[in-house]
Design a protein around this motif. Sequence first.
Motif, short mmCIF file in Angstrom:
data_model
loop_
_atom_site.label_atom_id
_atom_site.label_comp_id
_atom_site.label_asym_id
_atom_site.label_seq_id
_atom_site.Cartn_x
_atom_site.Cartn_y
_atom_site.Cartn_z
N ASP A 18 -7.79 -50.71 -20.83
CA ASP A 18 -7.29 -51.63 -19.81
C ASP A 18 -7.62 -51.19 -18.39
OD1 ASP A 18 -6.43 -53.17 -21.87
OD2 ASP A 18 -4.30 -52.65 -21.69
N VAL A 19 -7.67 -49.87 -18.14
CA VAL A 19 -8.01 -49.47 -16.78
C VAL A 19 -9.51 -49.62 -16.50
CG1 VAL A 19 -6.07 -47.89 -16.46
CG2 VAL A 19 -8.28 -47.00 -17.24
N ALA A 20 -10.28 -49.81 -17.56
CA ALA A 20 -11.72 -50.02 -17.35
C ALA A 20 -11.97 -51.23 -16.45
CB ALA A 20 -12.43 -50.20 -18.70
N ASP A 21 -10.99 -52.13 -16.37
CA ASP A 21 -11.12 -53.31 -15.51
C ASP A 21 -10.98 -52.99 -14.02
OD1 ASP A 21 -11.42 -54.79 -17.74
OD2 ASP A 21 -9.36 -55.56 -17.78
N TYR A 22 -10.44 -51.81 -13.72
CA TYR A 22 -10.25 -51.48 -12.30
C TYR A 22 -11.28 -50.45 -11.88
CZ TYR A 22 -5.80 -53.67 -13.40
OH TYR A 22 -4.85 -54.55 -13.82
N ASP A 23 -12.14 -50.85 -10.95
CA ASP A 23 -13.24 -49.97 -10.56
C ASP A 23 -12.77 -48.70 -9.88
OD1 ASP A 23 -15.02 -51.69 -11.60
OD2 ASP A 23 -15.36 -52.78 -9.71
N ASP A 24 -11.59 -48.77 -9.24
CA ASP A 24 -11.15 -47.59 -8.49
C ASP A 24 -10.36 -46.60 -9.35
OD1 ASP A 24 -9.11 -49.35 -8.80
OD2 ASP A 24 -8.23 -49.02 -6.81
N VAL A 25 -10.20 -46.89 -10.64
CA VAL A 25 -9.57 -45.90 -11.52
C VAL A 25 -10.61 -45.39 -12.50
CG1 VAL A 25 -7.73 -45.43 -13.17
CG2 VAL A 25 -7.36 -47.11 -11.36
N ASP A 26 -10.77 -44.07 -12.48
CA ASP A 26 -11.74 -43.46 -13.37
C ASP A 26 -10.98 -42.48 -14.25
OD1 ASP A 26 -13.87 -42.30 -14.57
OD2 ASP A 26 -14.51 -41.17 -12.80
N LEU A 27 -10.59 -42.96 -15.43
CA LEU A 27 -9.67 -42.19 -16.27
C LEU A 27 -10.38 -41.44 -17.39
CD1 LEU A 27 -6.77 -41.49 -17.33
CD2 LEU A 27 -6.86 -43.63 -18.63
N SER A 28 -10.04 -40.16 -17.53
CA SER A 28 -10.50 -39.40 -18.70
C SER A 28 -9.28 -38.84 -19.42
CB SER A 28 -11.38 -38.22 -18.30
OG SER A 28 -12.30 -38.60 -17.33
N VAL A 29 -9.36 -38.77 -20.73
CA VAL A 29 -8.27 -38.20 -21.52
C VAL A 29 -8.81 -37.03 -22.32
CG1 VAL A 29 -6.65 -38.63 -23.41
CG2 VAL A 29 -7.08 -40.43 -21.71
N ILE A 30 -8.13 -35.91 -22.23
CA ILE A 30 -8.53 -34.75 -23.05
C ILE A 30 -7.34 -34.35 -23.90
CG2 ILE A 30 -9.48 -32.43 -23.01
CD1 ILE A 30 -9.77 -32.93 -19.92
N SER A 31 -7.54 -34.30 -25.21
CA SER A 31 -6.42 -33.94 -26.09
C SER A 31 -6.71 -32.63 -26.80
CB SER A 31 -6.22 -35.01 -27.17
OG SER A 31 -5.94 -36.24 -26.57
N VAL A 32 -5.70 -31.81 -26.85
CA VAL A 32 -5.81 -30.56 -27.59
C VAL A 32 -4.60 -30.42 -28.48
CG1 VAL A 32 -5.75 -28.04 -27.39
CG2 VAL A 32 -7.14 -29.36 -25.82
N ASN A 33 -4.81 -30.07 -29.74
CA ASN A 33 -3.67 -29.72 -30.57
C ASN A 33 -3.48 -28.21 -30.49
OD1 ASN A 33 -1.97 -28.97 -32.77
ND2 ASN A 33 -2.23 -31.05 -33.51
N CYS A 34 -2.30 -27.81 -30.07
CA CYS A 34 -2.05 -26.39 -29.80
C CYS A 34 -1.59 -25.62 -31.04
CB CYS A 34 -1.02 -26.23 -28.69
SG CYS A 34 -1.42 -27.13 -27.20
N LYS A 35 -1.49 -26.30 -32.18
CA LYS A 35 -0.90 -25.69 -33.36
C LYS A 35 -1.42 -24.29 -33.64
CE LYS A 35 -0.82 -27.75 -37.71
NZ LYS A 35 -0.42 -29.01 -38.31
N THR A 36 -2.75 -24.12 -33.57
CA THR A 36 -3.29 -22.82 -33.90
C THR A 36 -3.53 -21.95 -32.67
OG1 THR A 36 -5.51 -23.71 -33.77
CG2 THR A 36 -4.47 -23.70 -35.94
N LEU A 37 -3.10 -22.45 -31.52
CA LEU A 37 -3.32 -21.70 -30.28
C LEU A 37 -1.96 -21.20 -29.84
CD1 LEU A 37 -5.43 -24.52 -28.63
CD2 LEU A 37 -6.31 -22.53 -29.86
N ASN A 38 -1.77 -19.89 -29.76
CA ASN A 38 -0.39 -19.52 -29.45
C ASN A 38 -0.14 -18.90 -28.10
OD1 ASN A 38 -1.51 -17.14 -30.37
ND2 ASN A 38 -0.79 -17.60 -32.45
N SER A 39 -0.99 -19.25 -27.14
CA SER A 39 -0.67 -18.86 -25.77
C SER A 39 -1.38 -19.81 -24.81
CB SER A 39 -1.14 -17.43 -25.49
OG SER A 39 -2.55 -17.39 -25.55
#
Length: 408
Positions: free
Chosen positions: A76-97
Amino acid sequence: MRRFERKQNIFRNKDALGESYQPDQIEERDEEIEEYMDALQPVVDGWEPNNIFLYGNTGVGKTAVTDYLLDRLQDDVADYDDVDLSVISVNCKTLNSSYQVAVELVNKLRPAGGEISSTGYPQQTVFKKLYGELEAIGGTILIVLDEVDSIGDRDELLYELPRARANNNLDSTKVGVIGISNDFKFRDQLDPRVQDTLCERELQFPPYDAPELENILESRAEIAIAEGAVEQGVLNFCAALAARDSGSARQALDLLRLAGEIAENREADLIERDHVEAARSRLEQERVEEGMRELTTHGRLALLAVISKAAKDETPSRTREIYEEYTALCDSSGTDSLAQRSVHNHLSDLRMLGILSAYENRSGSRGNYYSYELDVPFTSAIEAMSDVLRLESEIETIREIASMNNVA
Ligand SMILES: Nc1ncnc2c1ncn2[C@@H]1O[C@H](COP(=O)(O)OP(=O)(O)O)[C@@H](O)[C@H]1O
Ligand SMILES: [Mg+2]
């Protein structure tokens, strides 16, 4: 003769019941979705994002709803030229710090070949590298830290990230953190300064009740299971079992999936209540095995002592006899043994966990005494122990004795 033959009379798309399936449609979470959308609104408006903390027991839709909403948001934000959104997801399950999470983030953002090693850099250096990568992307960046409770109290990143702009570590980039936790206690144990920023918006997902689970199962069964391959009342039964136990959609879906596999193996035409019962007891056993892995060393040694008695076909066995076995195991593992009283406490804990069963024997003048035996199959007990205890030769001996005695 063919060895393998296709069996597809029960499932239409079994993967749709699996861990990695992302539903196109979310049931029963309208209010939570509305609140979540409200927390994400600044992204659409071009402002700095809120930091969001989302918590609830496992299987209540935290990951599913987050993935679903962030996909919609990106569309939906792709319709707005002035918003440039990136999403980065990490699952921390095996990362303990924080350190490991920061390294993981850097490596997700770098092109293949440019990854950094997960040891050796000072923490601040890794954070700097992370800021460098975030600046290179620019715009609005949402960082999803799923199962973030597994970083425990090594939570510096949660202090750093939300402040990166204020501290001039980020210039043109607007970062929002979405922390997801199965454990509400995690929030309380965070440094108060972290709580203030990370938990700017707090969302809670409650467990599902039986009718909600039934709806979720129905919509998933339509995709996953062949037409007419579920007996009337089976989805209702799965939903009721899961609601009574955990309120987890994951548990309900796992039950249905395993019941389907059992139906398939028994060459049934449809999933019946019996298959759900069988699935339930198998899942229960798996859970017990997991419980065993969490025992303390002495809990494990006490259990191994009972397993050893079982291998000799000498269970139910009295506390005193188990204790002798236990001290011998302590000796061979170079562990100081506890007093009999403490071992008895471990044995009753094991009983509470459903791993052992106990009998109270009355013996006239000498008072009552307890005897114990395994309440789980011998094989799963010894398998679980050999995964967690470094006593290869002792465990091997126990296996040999068991096979001599035809204990399986
Ligand atoms: N409201 C819902 N509608 C449809 N599917 C759901 C819903 N809630 C959970 N699920 C499904 O149940 C399973 C567990 O949900 P998940 O989001 O992984 O739980 P959590 O992240 O809270 O542990 C997933 O397969 C997910 O797709
Ligand atoms: Mg999750």
